[in-house]
Scaffold this motif. Structure first.
Motif, PDB file in Angstrom:
ATOM      1  N   ALA A  10       0.999  -1.113  -0.265  1.00  0.00           N
ATOM      2  CA  ALA A  10      -0.185  -0.210  -0.426  1.00  0.00           C
ATOM      3  C   ALA A  10       0.869   1.596  -0.072  1.00  0.00           C
ATOM      4  O   ALA A  10       0.479   2.555  -0.770  1.00  0.00           O
ATOM      5  CB  ALA A  10      -1.176  -0.094   1.702  1.00  0.00           C
ATOM      6  N   SER A  11       1.209   1.122   0.430  1.00  0.00           N
ATOM      7  CA  SER A  11       2.691   2.294   1.125  1.00  0.00           C
ATOM      8  C   SER A  11       3.392   2.667  -0.494  1.00  0.00           C
ATOM      9  O   SER A  11       3.717   4.075  -1.166  1.00  0.00           O
ATOM     10  CB  SER A  11       3.881   2.535   1.825  1.00  0.00           C
ATOM     11  OG  SER A  11       3.637   2.075   3.423  1.00  0.00           O
ATOM     12  N   VAL A  12       3.916   1.592  -1.152  1.00  0.00           N
ATOM     13  CA  VAL A  12       4.432   1.820  -2.216  1.00  0.00           C
ATOM     14  C   VAL A  12       3.751   2.476  -3.469  1.00  0.00           C
ATOM     15  O   VAL A  12       3.938   3.199  -4.402  1.00  0.00           O
ATOM     16  CB  VAL A  12       4.724   0.126  -2.986  1.00  0.00           C
ATOM     17  CG1 VAL A  12       5.625   0.301  -4.268  1.00  0.00           C
ATOM     18  CG2 VAL A  12       6.628  -0.066  -2.042  1.00  0.00           C
ATOM     19  N   ALA A  13       1.889   2.046  -3.542  1.00  0.00           N
ATOM     20  CA  ALA A  13       1.038   2.395  -4.532  1.00  0.00           C
ATOM     21  C   ALA A  13       0.503   3.347  -4.315  1.00  0.00           C
ATOM     22  O   ALA A  13       0.694   4.556  -4.932  1.00  0.00           O
ATOM     23  CB  ALA A  13       0.173   1.357  -4.300  1.00  0.00           C
ATOM     24  N   ARG A  91       1.784   2.301   8.907  1.00  0.00           N
ATOM     25  CA  ARG A  91       1.003   2.105   9.042  1.00  0.00           C
ATOM     26  C   ARG A  91       0.038   3.073   8.953  1.00  0.00           C
ATOM     27  O   ARG A  91      -1.661   2.895   8.461  1.00  0.00           O
ATOM     28  CB  ARG A  91       0.487   0.690  10.149  1.00  0.00           C
ATOM     29  CG  ARG A  91       0.724  -0.152   9.967  1.00  0.00           C
ATOM     30  CD  ARG A  91       0.308  -1.452  11.739  1.00  0.00           C
ATOM     31  NE  ARG A  91       1.318  -2.574  11.109  1.00  0.00           N
ATOM     32  CZ  ARG A  91       0.831  -4.131  10.714  1.00  0.00           C
ATOM     33  NH1 ARG A  91      -0.357  -3.551   9.633  1.00  0.00           N
ATOM     34  NH2 ARG A  91       1.475  -5.044  10.425  1.00  0.00           N
ATOM     35  N   ARG A  92       0.299   4.483  10.258  1.00  0.00           N
ATOM     36  CA  ARG A  92      -0.920   5.502   9.958  1.00  0.00           C
ATOM     37  C   ARG A  92      -0.615   5.942   9.535  1.00  0.00           C
ATOM     38  O   ARG A  92      -1.619   6.787   8.526  1.00  0.00           O
ATOM     39  CB  ARG A  92       0.090   6.418  11.635  1.00  0.00           C
ATOM     40  CG  ARG A  92      -0.154   5.635  12.798  1.00  0.00           C
ATOM     41  CD  ARG A  92      -0.092   6.592  14.090  1.00  0.00           C
ATOM     42  NE  ARG A  92       1.852   6.580  13.347  1.00  0.00           N
ATOM     43  CZ  ARG A  92       2.573   6.487  14.406  1.00  0.00           C
ATOM     44  NH1 ARG A  92       2.558   5.123  14.954  1.00  0.00           N
ATOM     45  NH2 ARG A  92       3.795   6.683  14.336  1.00  0.00           N
ATOM     46  N   THR A  93       0.863   6.540   8.259  1.00  0.00           N
ATOM     47  CA  THR A  93       0.497   7.425   7.080  1.00  0.00           C
ATOM     48  C   THR A  93      -0.921   6.497   5.637  1.00  0.00           C
ATOM     49  O   THR A  93      -1.216   6.958   4.938  1.00  0.00           O
ATOM     50  CB  THR A  93       1.941   6.719   6.369  1.00  0.00           C
ATOM     51  OG1 THR A  93       2.998   7.527   7.139  1.00  0.00           O
ATOM     52  CG2 THR A  93       1.597   7.510   4.916  1.00  0.00           C
ATOM     53  N   VAL A  94      -0.655   4.795   5.698  1.00  0.00           N
ATOM     54  CA  VAL A  94      -1.942   4.464   5.183  1.00  0.00           C
ATOM     55  C   VAL A  94      -3.040   4.356   5.284  1.00  0.00           C
ATOM     56  O   VAL A  94      -3.603   5.346   4.623  1.00  0.00           O
ATOM     57  CB  VAL A  94      -1.286   2.810   5.019  1.00  0.00           C
ATOM     58  CG1 VAL A  94      -1.932   1.877   4.165  1.00  0.00           C
ATOM     59  CG2 VAL A  94      -0.100   3.028   4.269  1.00  0.00           C
ATOM     60  N   ASP A  95      -3.045   4.721   6.525  1.00  0.00           N
ATOM     61  CA  ASP A  95      -4.443   4.442   7.251  1.00  0.00           C
ATOM     62  C   ASP A  95      -4.963   5.962   6.802  1.00  0.00           C
ATOM     63  O   ASP A  95      -6.118   6.459   6.626  1.00  0.00           O
ATOM     64  CB  ASP A  95      -4.581   4.500   8.648  1.00  0.00           C
ATOM     65  CG  ASP A  95      -4.785   3.264   9.123  1.00  0.00           C
ATOM     66  OD1 ASP A  95      -5.006   2.167   8.249  1.00  0.00           O
ATOM     67  OD2 ASP A  95      -4.570   2.785  10.024  1.00  0.00           O
ATOM     68  N   GLU A  96      -4.392   6.955   6.913  1.00  0.00           N
ATOM     69  CA  GLU A  96      -3.998   8.844   6.810  1.00  0.00           C
ATOM     70  C   GLU A  96      -5.054   8.679   5.092  1.00  0.00           C
ATOM     71  O   GLU A  96      -5.427   9.846   5.226  1.00  0.00           O
ATOM     72  CB  GLU A  96      -3.314   9.348   6.933  1.00  0.00           C
ATOM     73  CG  GLU A  96      -2.790   9.724   8.336  1.00  0.00           C
ATOM     74  CD  GLU A  96      -1.503  10.738   8.590  1.00  0.00           C
ATOM     75  OE1 GLU A  96      -0.838  11.012   7.339  1.00  0.00           O
ATOM     76  OE2 GLU A  96      -0.861  10.484  10.021  1.00  0.00           O
TER      77      GLU A  96
END
Length: 131
Positions: A10-13, A91-96
């Motif tokens: 998800a972060s790479v996306a 994880r927090r970054t993806v959730d944001e």
């Protein structure tokens, strides 16, 4: 898919999406302003790790390159496995990012990775009902 791999994907996306938006000069119109923060955070994290820096640079240069994205996912997952606080931050970054898109607090890395995007005109004919 294990949780670390899902967050890495998800972060790479998000990095690839940010690179595409930047290339198209649409970054100012994006609904989530954290893309640049994520990219800078990864640059800081990877500083001194030549392979990780190269993987990140390759995705920012060629965001549609699946091989480059997979390589960055592996590198990012390895960094997250070594540092629990960094994993939590990702994880927090993806959730944001997901919350900013109005999709709730969960993200499916499989959907992000395998999403199909249509950039052409769509025409619908005949009877069509939405329920």
């Amino acid at each position: 898919m294990d949780p670390v791999t899902a967050v890495a994907a998800a972060s790479v996306a998000l990095v690839a999406k940010g690179a595409l938006e930047s290339a198209a000069q649409e970054a100012g119109r994006a609904g989530w302003a954290g893309g640049a923060r994520l990219l800078e955070r990864l640059r800081t994290r990877f500083r001194g790790d030549g392979a990780a820096e190269a993987a990140l640079d390759e995705v920012t240069r060629a965001p549609d390159d699946d091989g480059a994205r997979q390589n960055l996912e592996r590198v990012l997952a390895a960094h997250m496995l070594r540092d629990r606080a960094f994993e939590d931050e990702m994880r927090r970054t993806v959730d944001e990012a997901v919350a900013a898109q109005g999709q709730g607090p969960q993200v499916s890395a499989g959907l992000i990775k395998n999403a199909t995007v249509f950039n052409e005109k769509v025409e619908i004919q005949g009877d069509w009902n939405i329920s």
